[in-house]
Design a protein around this motif. Structure first.
Motif, PDB file in Angstrom:
ATOM      1  N   ASP A   1       0.813  -1.211   0.000  1.00  0.00           N
ATOM      2  CA  ASP A   1       0.000   0.000   0.000  1.00  0.00           C
ATOM      3  C   ASP A   1       0.849   1.265   0.000  1.00  0.00           C
ATOM      4  O   ASP A   1       1.385   1.671   1.016  1.00  0.00           O
ATOM      5  CB  ASP A   1      -0.954  -0.009   1.204  1.00  0.00           C
TER       6      ASP A   1
ATOM      7  N   GLN B   1      -3.194   5.568   2.881  1.00  0.00           N
ATOM      8  CA  GLN B   1      -3.337   4.826   4.128  1.00  0.00           C
ATOM      9  C   GLN B   1      -2.106   3.981   4.444  1.00  0.00           C
ATOM     10  O   GLN B   1      -2.027   3.366   5.497  1.00  0.00           O
ATOM     11  CB  GLN B   1      -4.560   3.901   4.050  1.00  0.00           C
ATOM     12  N   GLY B   2      -1.192   3.887   3.510  1.00  0.00           N
ATOM     13  CA  GLY B   2       0.004   3.095   3.742  1.00  0.00           C
ATOM     14  C   GLY B   2       0.963   3.816   4.684  1.00  0.00           C
ATOM     15  O   GLY B   2       0.792   4.995   4.997  1.00  0.00           O
ATOM     16  N   GLU B   3       1.979   3.092   5.130  1.00  0.00           N
ATOM     17  CA  GLU B   3       3.017   3.715   5.946  1.00  0.00           C
ATOM     18  C   GLU B   3       3.819   4.673   5.053  1.00  0.00           C
ATOM     19  O   GLU B   3       3.966   4.453   3.853  1.00  0.00           O
ATOM     20  CB  GLU B   3       3.966   2.644   6.486  1.00  0.00           C
ATOM     21  N   LEU B   4       4.359   5.679   5.678  1.00  0.00           N
ATOM     22  CA  LEU B   4       5.234   6.583   4.927  1.00  0.00           C
ATOM     23  C   LEU B   4       6.617   5.972   4.811  1.00  0.00           C
ATOM     24  O   LEU B   4       7.015   5.160   5.643  1.00  0.00           O
ATOM     25  CB  LEU B   4       5.320   7.926   5.657  1.00  0.00           C
TER      26      LEU B   4
END
Lengths: 1013, 474
Positions: A746, A750-753
């Motif tokens: 992702d 909404q995914g991790e940075l």
């Protein structure tokens, strides 16, 4: 970036409540709050939007936000309003005080909405160097580089990472003593060039491709996909550039330079499941497969979770319901349609098969040519024969109606107005008479059948014969005649024509109590022919004779177990067994006898037909065939026989060729219209859509076709912000355990940075600049200082960065399921080097496969196939190889972007008790005992093989103690020794060997062995 | 927010998640930082008293016909053999073609228990547990093929990839056993269910939460038996050596996961002892065997019922029984309602009743839920596939009957009703997500708060649906 890193550092050092002292990061701090509390009703999903308010874009949010002035912002008022709070209580709890404080500060600071980092293309960072960016992260987090790993550890790490196999002790020693400055680089190049490289990296790709050897769903029957798996291995080994790798798999059939090889690559998207469950709607599951292709494509290449938008607008990312179906249209134009034969299929031939087929084609063509040349002479003979027969038929075959009539207990002339022994009752259609061989014949199609009631009610101990003329419309199933009850295990008798062969059945209970004989001859289509079947009443297949046009047909008996009655209440039917559409064609002159007809009687029956056919135009095909059989001049008979033989060989060769499901585009005039499917339901189409890409991204490449090829060009277009990043991140993740973006699946909002955004951009650009060479990127990474660090760390360092996001050391990684097994086989010397080919069946516990509606069995492989690399193991989706599943392998029913690692007691049980590991322990023990003279050397040799290092003194002590205790145990219990040792060996000291098997079992379960340090 | 460097207690939690071994210790119950783990608020709804600790699901794979067991429809007799009303064929069927005819139940029904519940003669033992049971006649699903319907019933989604109910429960509550998996599956009838092992898969939850299939022949759990030639002492000594070596290695490299590895192997060792013991029903007294109709050493539904009791007794959180052979289409005597259905009822009626009785007398029923269900219902019409003369019914998602007992479920109760031909629910429909919400509620879990983040989204068992049906709770 500086802001990002600063925010990271702050988060590390400060408690969240005090964050508002500094600049607020929208993506890190505000977006998650909005996403969780507000966007479900006030986000990108237009259909779910309430009060015409959306908060995901600044322009829209300004309705309720006054930048710089929280007190004037309606948003603040509503989240604080106790009586009319947002979000409404029924939608969940309100914002926490900390969250409210953050939102307040953010509005105070201007309510900035910087665009999502991943949606703009990577830009070259100031430093094009891996270690620079890792070191920068270290400084921010108070970390530093570990010293380099020792040579042996480094080589084991590199080997396992690049090839999935450990180095041998000899290779380790050589590397340790190699003093050349570029020794490591040489090792990297050697491993990248080794054929094992492709096997290791293919295993990772196959999770994404959801590769399996079965179709999935309830029946989960087998399918031939392994040539695609081999394609992946080969493509990786020759370092097919990732953009080309992409295009071949998504659109290999549409490439201007497409070949069988590129068409095979499209098996990627034929790995979707096919539902063969009875009663399912093929269109429903065709659509499900297309949805899966869209989701998988967006997931694998762009790190987007598209599936949300299959039912509604994406709740968080700018992907609308409509846009999703525009992509759907791209993939909605292929010929496959959830058919049980998985067509379209691509035959995959080896060179030698290919050559033989070409040879056969040539000789078939030559023989056909010869036949053409012989044809005028044959026709002359035919005409002469016909003329002669008309004048005076051969005496022996001269028809004699009277003698026949008395001998036929039951005859159905099937003439209109005839007085047959039973009047004709037609069911499910009209009686249609057409000119036949004896006067009229009946034509049966579309389910019409003739009910002959009590005729043919015979028992298995009676002699009887039946004979008739037929003309078959096409190569399909035909049941010309049957007295059979399909609902009672097929009791009765019939003639069943399948693939142009006649199957004659006498059945009490199918398939356990019955006779089946099958003709080796194939029946002609569209041409009258005569069949006569005789049965001697002895309940044996050998007692059945079949005559085709008066000639005895050679037969294969496939069932021969008839023991009980074959009588049934059901009528004798012409043209019906199951109930519908069982026969398409014409039937004439059906005769039933209560005795065994002699060959000459049969011949005379046929001669009757010849006489009658001579008068008719329609029966020319039959006559020519009959004449050929009786033609004394055999100048073309040899050719015909050879031709038949060549055709048969060709057919058999072709049957052995694996046929792999591939993509093939529908012809232009058959293209499907695509619609937005409400709720993802194929029965609820709404708005019409055509192929396009989501508006947030760059547009469809100019001049590129609006199909899968154009789409794959769009994916690999340098303007695509995600493809190279996602690919580079995946490679990084495979080498370090975690991606730079941890949520490899992702890259959306909404995914991790990313922990190191500039580094990721550097890697993505590096991949593109090196002409999409994955090997070049891997080489670049493993040559970094970051990769070569030691993995040793203190408890304090573990506490500071427990998951090693900042790489102040190298992460110790637990090996994946396939590698764990491969490694055990490799260090014990059992591993087979055989590559490619059909999947194999290493031992698995009995009873693991319990298939619904199938008797498919796990046939454990013999010989070296027991010891092949894990990726060649047969992969059944509803029941994958159990020890792999236990070590977190997915079922491969759908795309799995990364395996989530777990540690369970079941894994310990595999290592301790799976026969595979017990065999490996034995093989290792034998190798160690045979290879080294004394205990000390043996312990060293075992450690070198298993861990690529020599044992420490205390480790030796532990091993010696275990050896001593087990030696004593086995010495006193030879029976147990006997049980333990199952592999053949010439090593004579069984007690010593048994003790060593236990020791090797321990070594193969060491944390250090299961881990890559 | 997404703290990038994790503080120490979060590490413990993550290690716990990934290395939770057998799912021992619930996340919520272990008192870890649940509020950060789950999307919002605490996992346990404070005002909900947990009523249940364990659950046993009896699944009749293929789906029994409700009209022949519980949902008594005398009106069908009137129409028996006549073409069904048009509105009953609006929807798609799996197999029925043309205009099907009504099929009345060939079986007698009688009223039983204090509230006069109708029960078919095929289930002579069942009435004796009516006092513990709620019969729900108004279940509805929206899937009419086996695999998607089973997935829907167990994972809340007909598509593959979601965790099953048992995984959610062990994820939320952990196991009470130190030596056994928290989630055990037992299969009888010779086949695994249509949807395969994904019905007990953990989806995106860590695989520690997936159901572990126990078998009554062969290894009770895959790989639980030592290789030939090993005895307990050898195994113990080899594990001691393994522990020593792992500990020394840990001193060298410092990675705490090596210590977790030691515990992983110790747990395996305990399981090697515990699993064969709990799976060995031969130690049960004759009276128990008589009650269940069990025969040690066989693979049977009865044995699985007794095993289910032994497993929950030993702290297993969730036991799922699958029994194959209920797909009564009527294409042959092997799948019709005149031969096959009575056969399956004979095999299952007594043992499932015995399970409830046995749990009750041991005081376990109070906090153990037993659920009996298929994946959908069957049609009120005769299927007559290809003109078959055997009586059978096609798949029907519009209504089906389940029963439940224990763990806070109302005793001696009936819920919901269908129309007079048994085609549609007319009263109190219970959807699959409602059932899930209610069951989780009995465990003290709020179905809206039991979430797990995957692919950028918080997922839950009930997706975005589901209501707790309070009428079902005592």
């Amino acid at each position: 970036m500086s802001r990002l890193i600063r925010a990271l550092a702050i988060v590390t050092l400060l408690t969240p409540l005090t964050v508002h002292a500094d600049e607020i990061s929208y993506p890190q701090q505000i977006r998650p709050i909005l996403a969780r509390r507000c966007l479900p009703c006030h986000g990108p999903d237009a259909a779910a939007r309430k009060g015409d308010l959306a908060l995901h874009e600044r322009q829209l949010a300004l309705k309720v936000i006054a930048p710089g002035d929280p007190d004037a912002s309606e948003l603040m008022r509503r989240v604080l309003d106790a009586d009319d709070r947002m979000p409404p209580p029924e939608h969940g709890p309100g914002l926490t005080p900390a969250e409210i404080a953050l939102v307040r500060s953010w509005i105070e600071q201007g309510a900035d909405y910087p665009p999502h980092w991943a949606f703009s293309p990577p830009s070259p960072p100031v430093q094009r160097d891996i270690d620079f960016w890792i070191a920068k992260g270290h400084r921010e987090g108070g970390l530093q580089f570990n010293p380099p790993a020792d040579r042996a550890t480094l080589l084991r790490r590199l080997s396992l990472d690049l090839t999935g196999l450990p180095p041998t002790p000899a290779v380790v020693r050589e590397f340790e003593s190699d003093s050349r400055p570029d020794a490591y680089e040489q090792a990297v190049d050697r491993l990248l060039a080794s054929p094992e490289y492709g096997e290791r990296w293919a295993a990772l790709w196959l999770d994404l491709a959801r590769y399996a050897d079965t179709k999935g769903y309830e029946k989960d029957g087998r399918r031939t996909m392994w040539p695609y798996r081999d394609w992946v291995i080969r493509a990786l080994n020759r370092d097919l550039p990732f953009d080309r790798f992409t295009k071949e798999q998504l659109a290999g059939d549409l490439l201007p330079d497409s070949t069988d090889e590129t068409r095979l690559a499209t098996g990627f998207h034929r790995n979707t499941m096919t539902n063969d469950e009875g009663g399912t709607d093929d269109e429903e599951f065709r659509v499900a497969a297309v949805l899966d292709r869209v989701d998988t494509t967006l997931q694998v290449w762009m790190g987007l979770t598209g599936s949300c938008a299959s039912c509604h607008d994406h709740k968080f990312d700018p992907l609308s319901h409509r846009e999703y179906y525009s992509v759907f249209d791209v993939f909605n134009q292929t010929q496959d349609a959830d058919r049980s034969n998985d067509s379209p299929l691509l035959p995959v031939t080896t060179d030698s098969t290919h050559a033989r087929l070409r040879e056969l084609d040539q000789s078939i063509a030559a023989m056909e040519e010869l036949r053409k040349e012989l044809k005028p002479r044959r026709q002359q003979r035919f005409q002469a024969w016909r003329a002669l027969w008309t004048k005076s038929p051969p005496q022996a075959l001269r028809p004699s109606e009277t003698s026949h009539d008395t001998a036929v207990p039951q005859r159905f002339t099937l003439d209109s107005g005839a007085h047959d022994s039973t009047p004709l009752a037609v069911v499910d259609g009209d009686l249609e008479f057409v000119p036949g061989l004896h006067g009229d014949a009946v034509r049966l199609e579309n389910g019409a059948a003739i009910d002959l009631e009590d005729a043919g009610d015979v028992e298995r101990d009676q002699t009887f014969s039946f004979a008739y003329w037929e003309r078959l419309d096409g190569d399909r199933v035909h049941v010309p005649i049957a007295r059979m009850d399909a609902t009672a295990a097929y009791r009765g008798w019939d003639v069943f024509i399948y693939e142009r062969k006649a199957y004659v059945h006498f059945i009490h209970e199918w398939p356990t109590n019955c006779i089946t004989v099958v003709t080796k001859d194939r029946l002609p289509l569209g041409e009258w022919h005569h069949l006569a079947i005789t049965y001697d009443g002895k309940s044996q297949g050998s007692g059945v004779t079949v005559y085709l046009n008066g000639r005895r047909s050679s037969l294969e008996v496939t069932h021969d177990s008839l023991r009980d009655t074959i009588r049934t209440e059901r009528s004798l039917f012409l043209g019906r067994r199951f109930g519908e559409r069982d026969f398409h064609g014409e039937l004439d002159d059906v005769r039933l006898y209560d005795r065994v007809l002699t060959p000459s009687e049969v011949e005379r029956l046929v001669a009757d037909g010849v006489s009658s056919a001579i008068q008719q135009e329609r029966a020319g095909g039959f006559l020519r065939r009959y004449h050929r059989l009786h033609d004394s001049n055999n100048e073309d008979r040899t050719v015909v026989a050879q031709l038949a033989k060549a055709r048969e060989e060709k057919k058999q060769l072709e049957a052995m060729i694996p046929k792999v499901p591939v993509m093939a585009e529908l012809p232009v005039d058959q293209r499907r219209k695509s619609y937005v499917l409400s709720g993802g339901n194929f029965l609820s189409p709404t708005e019409r859509v055509t192929a396009d890409v989501p508006a947030i991204f760059h547009s469809w490449p100019t001049g590129a076709p609006r199909n899968r090829l154009g789409f794959s060009e769009w994916l690999t277009d340098p303007r695509n912000p995600l493809t190279a990043r996602v690919a580079a991140n995946r490679i990084w993740g495979a080498l370090f355990g975690l991606g730079i973006v941890e949520t490899q699946e992702d890259f959306g909002t909404q995914g991790e940075l990313p922990t190191h955004r500039e580094l990721l951009d550097h890697l993505a650009l590096y991949l593109v600049e090196r002409k999409w060479s994955q090997k070049a990127l891997i080489r670049h990474i493993v040559l970094s200082r970051t990769y070569q660090q030691s993995s040793t760390a203190t408890a304090e360092e573990y506490a500071r960065d427990p998951r090693n996001r900042y790489l102040g050391r190298t992460t110790r990684l637990r090996l994946n399921a396939e590698t764990i097994r491969d490694q055990a086989l490799a260090v014990s010397g059992l591993l087979s080097p055989k590559r490619f080919g059909p999947p194999v069946y290493p031992p698995q516990p009995d009873g693991v496969w319990q298939m619904v509606y199938s008797s498919d069995r796990w046939m454990t492989s013999e010989g070296e196939d027991r010891y092949r690399r894990g990726l060649y193991t047969f992969w059944r989706r509803t029941s994958p190889y159990p020890s792999f599943t236990i070590f977190d392998a997915p079922s491969r029913e759908v795309c799995t972007p990364r395996r989530i690692e777990s540690a369970t007691a079941l894994q310990a049980l595999v290592g301790l008790n799976d026969p595979v590991y017990h065999e490996a322990a034995q093989a290792l023990a034998i190798a160690v005992l045979e290879g080294a003279p004394d205990e000390g050397n043996r312990i060293e040799a075992a450690f070198e093989r298993v861990l690529c290092r020599t044992p420490r003194a205390e480790e030796k002590k532990t091993i010696r103690r275990l050896l001593a205790s087990e030696r004593a145990q086995f010495e006193s219990d030879p029976e147990r020794t006997q049980q333990l040792l199952t592999l053949p060996t010439s090593f004579s000291d069984r007690t010593e060997l048994a003790a060593w098997v236990v020791v090797c079992g321990v070594l193969l379960n060491l944390d250090e062995f299961l881990t890559r340090g | 927010m997404n703290p990038e460097l994790h503080s120490h207690h979060q590490v413990t939690r993550r290690a716990f998640l990934q290395q939770g071994l057998l799912g021992v210790g619930g996340l919520a119950l272990a008192g870890l930082d649940a509020p950060q783990l789950f999307s919002q608020g605490s996992l346990i709804t404070p005002h909900v008293r947990p009523r249940a600790k364990r659950m046993i699901v009896i699944h009749l794979a293929g789906s029994p016909p409700q009209q022949d067991l519980f949902d008594y429809k005398p009106k069908l007799l009137e129409y028996d053999g006549k073409p069904c009303p048009e509105e009953m064929i609006e929807k798609r069927f799996a197999f029925i073609k043309g205009h099907p005819k009504i099929l009345a139940s060939p079986y007698e029904f009688q009223r039983h228990g204090s509230n006069g519940t109708w029960v078919s003669e095929l289930l002579p033992h069942f009435p004796s547990i009516l006092k513990h049971v709620t019969v729900v006649k108004s279940m509805v699903t929206d899937q009419f093929n086996h695999a998607p319907a089973q997935l829907f019933l167990y994972t809340g989604s007909p598509r593959i990839g979601r965790p099953s109910m048992g995984s959610w429960l062990t994820y939320g509550l952990g196991s009470e056993s130190r030596n056994l998996p928290g989630y055990v599956v037992l299969v009888s009838g010779g086949k695994v269910p249509s949807a395969g092992k994904t019905v007990w898969g953990s989806g995106f939850l860590p695989s520690v939460h997936q159901g572990v299939q126990c078998r009554s022949s062969g290894d009770p759990i895959l790989y639980v038996d030592d290789p030939p030639g090993y005895d307990r002492k050898t195994r113990r000594r080899s594990l001691d050596a393994l522990r020593e070596l792992n500990r020394k290695a840990h001193e060298e490299h410092g990675d705490p996961s090596a210590l977790a590895r030691i515990e992983q192997y110790e747990l395996a060792y305990r399981m090697q002892i515990a699993a064969p013991e709990v799976m060995d029903i031969s130690q049960e007294p004759p009276e128990v065997h008589a009650l269940y109709g069990t025969e040690p050493g066989k693979t049977s539904f009865a044995n699985n019922c007794l095993l289910a009791r032994r497993l929950v007794e030993n702290g297993v959180r969730f036991v799922q029984l699958f029994d194959w052979g209920w797909d009564t289409h009527g294409t042959s005597p092997n799948d019709d309602i005149m031969n096959q259905l009575p056969r399956k009822c004979r095999e299952t009626d007594r043992p499932s009743v015995a399970l409830v009785q046995d749990l009750a007398r041991r005081g376990l029923l109070e906090d153990t839920i037993v659920v009996w269900s298929g994946e959908f219902g069957r049609t009120a019409m005769n299927e007559e596939r290809n003109g078959s003369k055997f009586l059978g019914r096609d798949h029907h998602p519009g209504c089906f009957t389940i029963w439940m007992a224990g763990g806070g479920i109302k005793a001696g109760f009936e819920y919901g009703a269908t129309d007079e031909l048994g085609h549609h629910v007319t009263e109190n429909p219970v959807g699959v997500h409602d059932l899930h919400a209610t069951l989780l509620h009995l465990f003290g879990l709020d179905h809206k708060k039991l979430t797990y983040r995957s692919q950028g989204r918080d997922f839950r068992l009930t997706d975005v649906h589901g209501h707790v049906i309070r009428e079902l709770i005592s």
